[in-house]
Design a protein around this motif. Structure first.
Motif, short mmCIF file in Angstrom:
data_model
loop_
_atom_site.label_atom_id
_atom_site.label_comp_id
_atom_site.label_asym_id
_atom_site.label_seq_id
_atom_site.Cartn_x
_atom_site.Cartn_y
_atom_site.Cartn_z
N PRO A 21 0.85 -1.20 0.00
CA PRO A 21 0.00 0.00 0.00
C PRO A 21 0.88 1.25 0.00
N LEU A 22 0.38 2.34 -0.52
CA LEU A 22 1.17 3.57 -0.63
C LEU A 22 1.76 4.01 0.71
N GLY A 23 1.02 3.88 1.79
CA GLY A 23 1.49 4.31 3.10
C GLY A 23 2.69 3.56 3.62
N GLU A 24 2.92 2.35 3.08
CA GLU A 24 4.05 1.54 3.54
C GLU A 24 5.30 1.69 2.67
N LEU A 25 5.19 2.41 1.56
CA LEU A 25 6.34 2.63 0.70
C LEU A 25 7.25 3.70 1.30
N GLU A 33 10.49 5.62 -2.89
CA GLU A 33 9.60 4.86 -3.77
C GLU A 33 8.40 5.71 -4.19
N LEU A 34 7.85 6.47 -3.24
CA LEU A 34 6.73 7.36 -3.56
C LEU A 34 7.16 8.42 -4.57
N MET A 35 8.36 8.96 -4.38
CA MET A 35 8.88 9.99 -5.28
C MET A 35 9.04 9.41 -6.69
N ASN A 78 6.21 16.28 1.25
CA ASN A 78 6.68 15.30 2.23
C ASN A 78 5.98 13.97 1.93
N LYS A 79 6.24 12.97 2.72
CA LYS A 79 5.72 11.64 2.45
C LYS A 79 4.19 11.61 2.44
N ALA A 80 3.57 12.25 3.42
CA ALA A 80 2.10 12.25 3.50
C ALA A 80 1.49 12.93 2.28
N LEU A 91 -0.64 10.75 -4.93
CA LEU A 91 -0.68 9.50 -5.69
C LEU A 91 -2.03 8.78 -5.56
N SER A 92 -2.75 9.05 -4.49
CA SER A 92 -4.06 8.40 -4.27
C SER A 92 -5.12 8.96 -5.20
N ARG A 93 -4.91 10.17 -5.69
CA ARG A 93 -5.92 10.82 -6.55
C ARG A 93 -6.02 10.16 -7.89
#
Length: 123
Positions: A88-92, A96-98, A113-115, A121-123
């Motif tokens: 899930p996105l929150g665990e990356l 990785e999110l970047m 920032n991460k949040a 990315l959720s949109r």
């Protein structure tokens, strides 16, 4: 001057240290310094005393080298974000999110920032 017992060293290691010590003394190094350098060299080359300790298992120098090398390679892969699509996105990680944000061409990602990256990315 070296410290501690040399009881855990093999006879081969002891002979090697003695030979190295003699070589240093022949070059004019003091007895104490020659002994310290000799044992440091033996420790560097063989990883210290090789007689079995608690578990009774021995590893060869090449096996130790391979284990360290594979461990380092795994650490680098983890650090640099090997794709983990099932996470899930929150665990990356932020890296990785970047990377995901870069692939989706999300503007302003470098200042997020991460949040904020997770939200974008959720949109």
């Amino acid at each position: 001057m070296p410290r501690g017992s040399k009881a855990k060293y093999t006879e081969e290691q002891k002979r090697k240290a003695e030979h190295i010590e003699d070589s240093y003394e022949a070059k004019g190094v003091s007895k104490g310094e020659a002994e310290a350098r000799a044992w440091a060299t033996v420790n560097k080359q063989s990883g210290g005393g090789e007689k079995a300790g608690g578990s009774g298992q021995k590893k060869s120098a090449s096996a130790k080298h391979k284990a360290r090398q594979s461990s380092a390679q795994r650490a680098v892969k983890t650090k640099h974000g090997v794709p983990r699509p099932d996470q899930p996105l929150g665990e990356l990680t932020k890296a990785e999110l970047m990377d995901k944000a870069r692939k989706q061409d999300i503007s302003g990602r470098s200042k997020m920032n991460k949040a904020e990256l997770v939200r974008a990315l959720s949109r």
